[in-house]
Structure formats: structure tokens, C-alpha cells
Design a protein around this motif. Structure first.
Motif, PDB file in Angstrom:
ATOM      1  N   PRO A  28      31.760  71.854  -9.212  1.00  0.00           N
ATOM      2  CA  PRO A  28      31.564  71.737  -7.765  1.00  0.00           C
ATOM      3  C   PRO A  28      32.722  71.023  -7.076  1.00  0.00           C
ATOM      4  O   PRO A  28      33.088  71.368  -5.955  1.00  0.00           O
ATOM      5  CB  PRO A  28      30.267  70.927  -7.653  1.00  0.00           C
ATOM      6  N   HIS A  32      35.011  72.543  -4.044  1.00  0.00           N
ATOM      7  CA  HIS A  32      35.257  71.854  -2.783  1.00  0.00           C
ATOM      8  C   HIS A  32      36.747  71.834  -2.459  1.00  0.00           C
ATOM      9  O   HIS A  32      37.154  72.067  -1.307  1.00  0.00           O
ATOM     10  CB  HIS A  32      34.718  70.425  -2.845  1.00  0.00           C
ATOM     11  N   GLU A  60      19.965  77.338 -11.259  1.00  0.00           N
ATOM     12  CA  GLU A  60      20.383  76.370 -10.239  1.00  0.00           C
ATOM     13  C   GLU A  60      21.895  76.426 -10.024  1.00  0.00           C
ATOM     14  O   GLU A  60      22.380  76.418  -8.886  1.00  0.00           O
ATOM     15  CB  GLU A  60      19.961  74.964 -10.657  1.00  0.00           C
ATOM     16  N   GLN A  61      22.644  76.513 -11.119  1.00  0.00           N
ATOM     17  CA  GLN A  61      24.098  76.551 -11.016  1.00  0.00           C
ATOM     18  C   GLN A  61      24.592  77.881 -10.445  1.00  0.00           C
ATOM     19  O   GLN A  61      25.561  77.918  -9.671  1.00  0.00           O
ATOM     20  CB  GLN A  61      24.730  76.297 -12.389  1.00  0.00           C
ATOM     21  N   TYR A  64      24.150  77.844  -6.802  1.00  0.00           N
ATOM     22  CA  TYR A  64      25.219  77.045  -6.187  1.00  0.00           C
ATOM     23  C   TYR A  64      26.466  77.906  -6.004  1.00  0.00           C
ATOM     24  O   TYR A  64      27.102  77.885  -4.946  1.00  0.00           O
ATOM     25  CB  TYR A  64      25.546  75.826  -7.049  1.00  0.00           C
ATOM     26  N   GLY A  65      26.806  78.661  -7.039  1.00  0.00           N
ATOM     27  CA  GLY A  65      27.983  79.531  -6.951  1.00  0.00           C
ATOM     28  C   GLY A  65      27.850  80.558  -5.843  1.00  0.00           C
ATOM     29  O   GLY A  65      28.805  80.831  -5.109  1.00  0.00           O
ATOM     30  N   GLY A  67      26.319  80.234  -3.135  1.00  0.00           N
ATOM     31  CA  GLY A  67      26.458  79.582  -1.844  1.00  0.00           C
ATOM     32  C   GLY A  67      27.871  79.187  -1.485  1.00  0.00           C
ATOM     33  O   GLY A  67      28.118  78.720  -0.370  1.00  0.00           O
ATOM     34  N   HIS A  68      28.820  79.377  -2.413  1.00  0.00           N
ATOM     35  CA  HIS A  68      30.190  78.928  -2.159  1.00  0.00           C
ATOM     36  C   HIS A  68      31.231  80.007  -2.444  1.00  0.00           C
ATOM     37  O   HIS A  68      32.420  79.700  -2.566  1.00  0.00           O
ATOM     38  CB  HIS A  68      30.494  77.689  -3.006  1.00  0.00           C
ATOM     39  N   TYR A  99      22.532  84.678   1.342  1.00  0.00           N
ATOM     40  CA  TYR A  99      23.870  84.121   1.242  1.00  0.00           C
ATOM     41  C   TYR A  99      24.848  84.936   2.071  1.00  0.00           C
ATOM     42  O   TYR A  99      24.738  86.150   2.159  1.00  0.00           O
ATOM     43  CB  TYR A  99      24.329  84.078  -0.223  1.00  0.00           C
TER      44      TYR A  99
END
Length: 254
Positions: A28, A32, A60-61, A64-65, A67-68, A99
């Protein structure tokens, strides 16, 4: 951004860069850094269950991916696992609804790069490189067409037919072919139908009557009215003009 902050960002980017413009983002914190630098992030879940302590943690991971990233490379079985949808299309829609992953470029690449996964990955990397090195502001279908023009062989080009135009417009607006041929006249369906009329006249040698026959037996005057309306609207509506250009590139990338 201060000079010190820019230096720190550049230092972190230098540590992540591999081969010039492609970065290997694995945490993460690195995601960023890439986002701060304005990088285009491509995410491939590459799910390997034995490597995770639990599939809940893996999910979960992966979420996260999602979302980015701006580009998502995901297999059909990963979509089914992630979304709980057995139907592949329903799973894709599940992702797109949650997303902000642009799908126009992915659709364009999927339609035109059909040989193997290595070529597909190469096309994505070339696209990202052109975006970053060329300083382009928009990550869109026009950029994809420019980046991939040498990868789409002439033998792969397809003849533009009214039926192809109809199918591509149907897919673009998520309006079924039967609806476009039917009598429904809500704004979305009627607008898509008129775009079919316009593009058939622009991109094929089909007559007004044959286009009318394709669209459920409409007469030539109705088709002519639709063509003229879109032609007028394109002149003054930039959003419509961009939509038409995107669809044209989907129909005929070369």
C-alpha cells in the motif's frame, strides 16, 4: 509540493522503477507513492490460495488493489471468486459498479489484441509507457489506438458492416440489439438508435432503406431524420462528438 517532498518522491520512485516506466508495486505504501506521482497503476490479482493465510485476507487485499488501479487484469475464475457471481458478465458489472476503473480502454484492447496473454500484457505496458513518456493528459481510447497501431495487424482488421455497427453501439450503451430494433423510444434507446443510423451512413455504404430494415423495418425518412439529427448535434455537443469518436475506434481501430 516542496523541493524536499519532491526529492523524497523521486527517490522512492527510483527505488520502484523497473525498466524505465513500469513500476513493481507490492505494498500500500508503494501504491501511495505511485498515485502521488500520477502513475497509471495496473493491477493483476494473480490469486494463489496456498500463498495466503486465508482467502478472506486475500479478498481484502484484492479489493484494496481494485480501489487503487486504473487498469485491471483479472481472470474469469478470479472474478467468480471475488464477486460470488457465477455469470462472468454479472461479475464484471459488479466490479465496475463499485470501482472507478475505466473500461473503455480495456474493451478496446480486448477487441483488438486476441493472440495471447503475453501480447496483451505487452500492449498494456506500451500503453502506459506512451502515457507517461508522452505526457498525455487523457488515458483514453484515442491513446490506446495510437499506442497499439503497430500491434494490430492488417489481417486482423475487420470489414465494417451495419451489423457490426449495431453490435458495437449496443454494447457501448448497454442497450440490447432487440431494443434498438424495437419500438422503445426512451431517450437512451432512441439516441443510441440514431447513432447506429449515423455511423452506418458514415462508415458503410448501406442505403437509408437497408439501415431501416436492419433497425426493425423503419422507413428511409426516419433513418434520414436520425442521421441528420446526429450530424447537427455532433457539431455543437462535444460530449456526443467524443462518444462518436470512441465508438468509431471500437468499430474500426485502424
Amino acid at each position: 509540493m516542496s523541493t524536499a517532498e519532491q526529492y523524497e518522491l523521486n527517490k522512492n520512485l527510483a527505488q520502484m522503477l523497473k525498466g524505465g516506466v513500469i513500476m513493481d508495486v507490492t505494498t500500500p505504501e508503494q501504491a501511495h507513492i505511485a498515485e502521488e506521482a500520477g502513475a497509471v497503476i495496473s493491477f493483476d490479482p494473480n490469486l494463489r490460495p496456498p500463498l495466503w493465510e486465508s482467502l478472506d485476507e486475500a479478498r481484502e487485499q484484492v479489493l484494496y488493489g481494485l480501489g487503487h488501479c486504473q487498469i485491471l487484469k483479472i481472470s474469469d475464475n478470479e472474478i467468480q471468486w471475488l464477486t460470488g457471481e457465477e455469470d462472468y458478465t454479472a461479475g464484471v458489472n459488479w466490479i465496475l459498479e463499485r470501482y472507478q476503473i475505466p473500461d473503455e480502454v480495456i474493451q478496446y484492447i480486448a477487441m483488438n489484441i486476441k493472440t495471447n496473454i503475453r501480447e496483451l500484457e505487452g500492449s498494456l505496458n506500451k500503453l502506459i509507457a506512451l502515457y507517461r513518456i508522452g505526457g498525455r493528459k487523457n488515458f483514453d481510447v484515442s491513446l490506446a489506438a495510437e499506442a497499439l497501431k503497430d500491434m494490430i495487424a492488417p489481417d486482423d482488421s475487420h470489414k465494417v458492416t451495419p451489423e457490426l455497427v449495431l453490435d458495437v453501439v449496443s454494447d457501448h450503451f448497454n442497450v440490447s440489439v432487440s431494443e434498438l430494433k424495437g419500438s422503445r423510444r426512451n431517450a437512451r434507446t432512441a439516441g443510441a438508435r440514431q447513432i447506429v443510423m449515423y455511423l452506418c451512413r458514415q462508415m458503410t455504404d448501406a442505403s437509408l432503406q437497408s439501415i431501416g430494415d436492419l433497425l426493425g423495418g423503419r422507413d428511409h425518412s426516419t433513418v434520414n431524420h436520425g442521421v441528420d439529427k446526429i450530424a447537427r448535434d455532433v457539431e455543437k455537443d462535444e460530449t456526443l462528438r467524443n462518444t462518436i469518436e470512441i465508438i468509431q475506434k471500437k468499430i474500426s481501430p485502424l
